[in-house]
Structure formats: C-alpha cells, structure tokens
Write a protein that holds these residues in place. Structure first.
Motif, short mmCIF file in Angstrom:
data_model
loop_
_atom_site.label_atom_id
_atom_site.label_comp_id
_atom_site.label_asym_id
_atom_site.label_seq_id
_atom_site.Cartn_x
_atom_site.Cartn_y
_atom_site.Cartn_z
N GLU A 43 44.73 41.02 28.61
CA GLU A 43 44.22 42.59 28.83
C GLU A 43 44.80 43.31 27.88
OE1 GLU A 43 42.74 44.66 31.36
OE2 GLU A 43 43.23 46.02 29.65
N SER A 94 39.58 50.35 37.33
CA SER A 94 40.45 50.54 38.39
C SER A 94 41.57 51.44 38.57
CB SER A 94 40.95 49.00 38.58
OG SER A 94 39.98 47.98 38.58
N SER A 144 37.32 53.89 47.86
CA SER A 144 36.86 54.10 49.20
C SER A 144 36.03 52.87 49.44
CB SER A 144 36.00 55.28 49.34
OG SER A 144 36.76 56.34 48.67
N ALA A 180 40.41 40.08 23.66
CA ALA A 180 39.46 39.27 23.11
C ALA A 180 38.37 39.54 22.47
CB ALA A 180 38.99 38.60 24.45
N GLU A 204 30.77 50.76 36.23
CA GLU A 204 30.47 49.47 35.15
C GLU A 204 29.01 49.32 35.77
OE1 GLU A 204 32.42 49.52 37.72
OE2 GLU A 204 32.67 47.69 38.35
N GLN A 210 36.20 47.96 46.41
CA GLN A 210 36.24 47.58 47.62
C GLN A 210 36.09 46.25 47.94
OE1 GLN A 210 32.71 49.47 49.77
NE2 GLN A 210 32.89 50.28 48.10
#
Ligand SMILES: Cc1cc2nc3c(=O)[nH]c(=O)nc-3n(C[C@H](O)[C@H](O)[C@H](O)COP(=O)(O)OP(=O)(O)OC[C@H]3O[C@@H](n4cnc5c(N)ncnc54)[C@H](O)[C@@H]3O)c2cc1C
Length: 388
Positions: free
Chosen positions: A33, A43, A49, A177, A314, A345
């Motif tokens: 990350e 995120s 929702s 990366a 995205e 979700q």
C-alpha cells in the motif's frame, strides 16, 4: 509450502482479499500500500451504502452475500475480544421515477424480484403514506428496498478487514509498486519505486482507480479511470421518519448521516479523469442539488451545507461493472477493480470469492465469472444501469 501472494493496493478490496486468504485458506499475503494514510483511497472517501437495487443479477447476488456478512461483522472479523462495529443501518434505498423513468424502474424491479431481492414498487399514494415528508405530485412510481439495504461505516469495514488479515498472518507493507518481473505467462515478482522486490507466486491488482496502468504492464487494457464524485454534508432541522437513501429522478441522492444528511449528484459536463479532490464543486450543490432537494422534501427549505468531500469512483467506462478475476492470458495475475461506485458494499463477497479463486479453494460467495475481465476481449459488456 504456502504460495506467496502479493496484493497491490490495500483498500477495501485488497484488505478483504488478504483477510479471506489468511482467515479461510491459511495463505498469508503481502499487501503493498503506497499510502497507509489512505488519503485519496476511495475506501476512505466512500458513502458506504449497500443496495439490492441493481440491474444485473451478479450485483444483486454479491450484495445479498455481503449484507449477511456485514450483519455478522462482529463474529466474522473478531480479533480476540475485539469485535469490530460498522454501524450498519438497514433503512433501504428509495428510487423515484416520473412517467419517463417508470418503465426502467419496473424492468429493474423484475430482475431484482427474480433474484429474490426484497424490493417493493410503490404508487405515489403509497409513497405519500409511507413518507409523508416527500413531494410526490410529479412521480409515477417508487422502488423501495424493504430489507438488506442501507449504509454503514466503510472505513471501519476496511480497517476491520485489515486488522483481521494481519491477525491471521498477512503483512501490510508501505510500498509503491511500479512494475513486475515476468516469466512467460506468469508474474514472478513485484518491483517497487524504492528498489524493493517482492517475489510472488500470484499477484493481485486491487489498486482501485489506479489499477489500469499496472494492468497495462501485462498488456491488459482496463477501461478504469478515476472520476471525482462530491458528497455534501448537510445540517437540517427536518425530521424525516424512516428516511431511506432517496434517489430523485434528477439523479440527486440524499440519506441520513449522524444527526444530519449527506447528498450528492452525478457530475455536470466534463467528467475529467483524476480531477483534483480538493476542488469540491459547491456550485453543483447550489445550482442542481439544492433546488432538487427543496422540491422533493419541502422540509429541507432550511438546510445548510456544513462541509463536503470528494473521492474517486474507479469507473469502468466499458459497462460500469466490476472487473474481477484472472487477467486474460496470465496464469497467476488477478484483479478486482472498476466497481464504479459500488465496490465498498461488494468488497466482502468479492474478497471471499477472489481469495478462493487464487488458491483453488472454496467460497460460498457468488462466483465471479460474470465479472471476468475476459468480457472486455470478447466485447460482451455487462451493463449496470443503476449507477448512482
Ligand atoms: C464519493 C464516493 C461515494 C461512494 N459511495 C459508495 C457507496 O455508497 N457504496 C459502495 O459500495 N461504494 C461506494 N463507493 C465506491 C467504493 O468506495 C469503492 O468502490 C471502493 O472503496 C474501492 O475499493 P478499492 O480497494 O478497490 O480502492 P481504494 O480504496 O482506492 O484502494 C486502492 C488502494 O491502492 C493503493 N495503490 C494505488 N496504486 C498503488 C501502487 N502502485 N502501489 C501500491 N498501492 C497502490 C491506493 O493508495 C489505495 O489505497 C463510493 C466512492 C466514492 C469516492
């Protein structure tokens, strides 16, 4: 020997995949990350929702599996005595249609009912009875999710996946990366900007809105780009009993959040890639959202914008659906990206199914076949019509 799985991107998708790999299959992945603060990660900036009201059966199935998982989150992702809480509120989604949109709402409803979703069609009179605060004069129809729809704390879900993954042996590493070592039809290692090299038996690309340039190094063209979406935080004294997440025919949406509301709308005009996130479009609120809210809910007359934020969808321009599974022509390269505003979700179900796919194990989550990136090459779009 355990396979060494390297996951690029530790947002909800990457963290969920790492969690299920470790928890259910004993495979301890390394998650790379580049920004452990998650400042620009979708995120961390999500409206988080969950709904059943999609137009494609696979999305309904993924939501059905995920909502059950979310209800049991305290058991599913407990670490010792720590039971994560995500504040799931199942207050439903309410899609509203004028005469022009009623047929589409009916068609989607038929797909949803066939998939077992608990969605009811309501006439304007029924809408008025259930939601006396709603202006219904111009409406022809509403579709209300009566269970298994609502909202939750998405960043808390991501953290819970991350904590459980680490507790089960996964490793999160701060690393950017930049490339891959390749041998034949396999990825051999992930290379990072600081010179580190992570050997890999399998590579998973879950870099959200930034996945396409990574996949391009495998010759895969993923039509996924970062599209800014604004969310406005509203103060209002309005009391709206049983208020669901409401989607107005104008595209404007709102829902309760804490003691106020949040709202948003599709962007106007040029929807540029990776528009700056610090430029929240307050004019969008003044010119489009505010008039729509005031017309739909007269009690909103006195509302004020307290703040706003923006994050990236995205967005998969091909068909507005997730791309999840193996990259075509590669034996050990996988992705889960392009969820176009519904990835939070679906992270539980996709993470579980993808983990099983990678190790050749079992998951009772819906299979990801319909979301395979192979459909890009086959030119078989799986169009999701309900994108908010
Ligand atoms: C305003 C807004 C509202 C939304 N509302 C909802 C909603 O109501 N319901 C819903 O289900 N979804 C919603 N979404 C969508 C949802 O948030 C996303 O689909 C989901 O969070 C995507 O998760 P992800 O892990 O794929 O991506 P991200 O959370 O973006 O994670 C990707 C990670 O990869 C990292 N990364 C990128 N490149 C590299 C690299 N080269 N090396 C290492 N790390 C890298 C990034 O730093 C990032 O942390 C919303 C999104 C936004 C922006």
């Amino acid at each position: 020997m355990q396979p060494s799985v390297v996951i690029v991107g530790g947002g909800a998708m990457g963290a969920a995949t790492a969690c299920f790999l470790a928890r259910d299959h004993g495979v301890c992945a390394t998650v790379l990350e580049r920004d452990p603060s998650y400042a620009r990660a979708s995120s961390a900036l999500s409206a988080s929702s969950i709904r059943q009201q999609f137009s494609t059966p696979v999305n309904i199935a993924l939501s059905q599996w995920s909502v059950v998982f979310l209800r049991r989150i305290g058991d599913e992702l407990a670490v010792g005595d720590e039971r994560p809480q995500i504040g799931l509120v199942e207050a439903g989604y309410l899609y509203l249609a004028t005469g022009a949109g009623a047929q589409a709402l009916r068609a989607n409803h038929a797909v949803q009912r066939a998939a077992g979703a608990d969605v009811a069609l309501l006439s304007p009179d029924e809408l008025r009875l259930r939601f006396p605060w709603l202006a219904v004069e111009d409406l022809a129809l509403g579709a209300l999710g009566q269970s298994a729809e609502g909202w939750f704390d998405g960043p808390a879900l991501m953290q819970a996946f991350r904590c459980k993954a680490v507790a089960c042996g996964a490793r999160f590493v701060a690393a950017d990366a930049r490339g891959f070592e390749i041998g034949g039809d396999r990825a051999r290692a992930v290379l990072c900007t600081d010179g580190r090299r992570f050997e890999a038996d399998a590579v998973v690309l879950t870099a959200g809105a930034w996945t396409a340039p990574l996949a391009a190094q495998f010759g895969s063209t993923l039509p996924v780009a970062a599209k800014k979406r604004d969310v406005f935080v509203l103060d209002s004294p309005a009391m709206l009993p049983h208020c669901p997440l409401v989607i107005d025919p104008s595209g404007v949406w709102f829902r309760p959040e804490a003691r106020g509301f949040i709202a948003g709308a599709p962007p106007r005009g040029d929807d540029a890639d990776e528009a700056p996130l610090d430029a929240v479009d307050y004019a969008l609120f003044d010119e489009l959202i505010w008039p729509a809210l005031a017309a739909r809910v007269p009690a909103f007359e006195a509302l004020r914008v307290r703040s706003g934020w923006a994050g990236y969808y995205e967005m998969n321009a091909f068909d507005h659906n997730g791309l999840a599974g193996a990259l075509p022509a590669w034996r050990n390269v996988y992705t889960a990206c392009g969820f176009s505003g519904h990835g939070m979700q679906h992270a539980p179900a996709v993470g579980s199914a993808l983990a099983a796919l990678i190790v050749g194990g079992h998951s009772d989550a819906p299979a990801l076949d319909a979301l395979s990136p192979q459909r890009l090459l086959d030119n078989r779009p799986l169009i999701e019509r309900n994108v908010i």
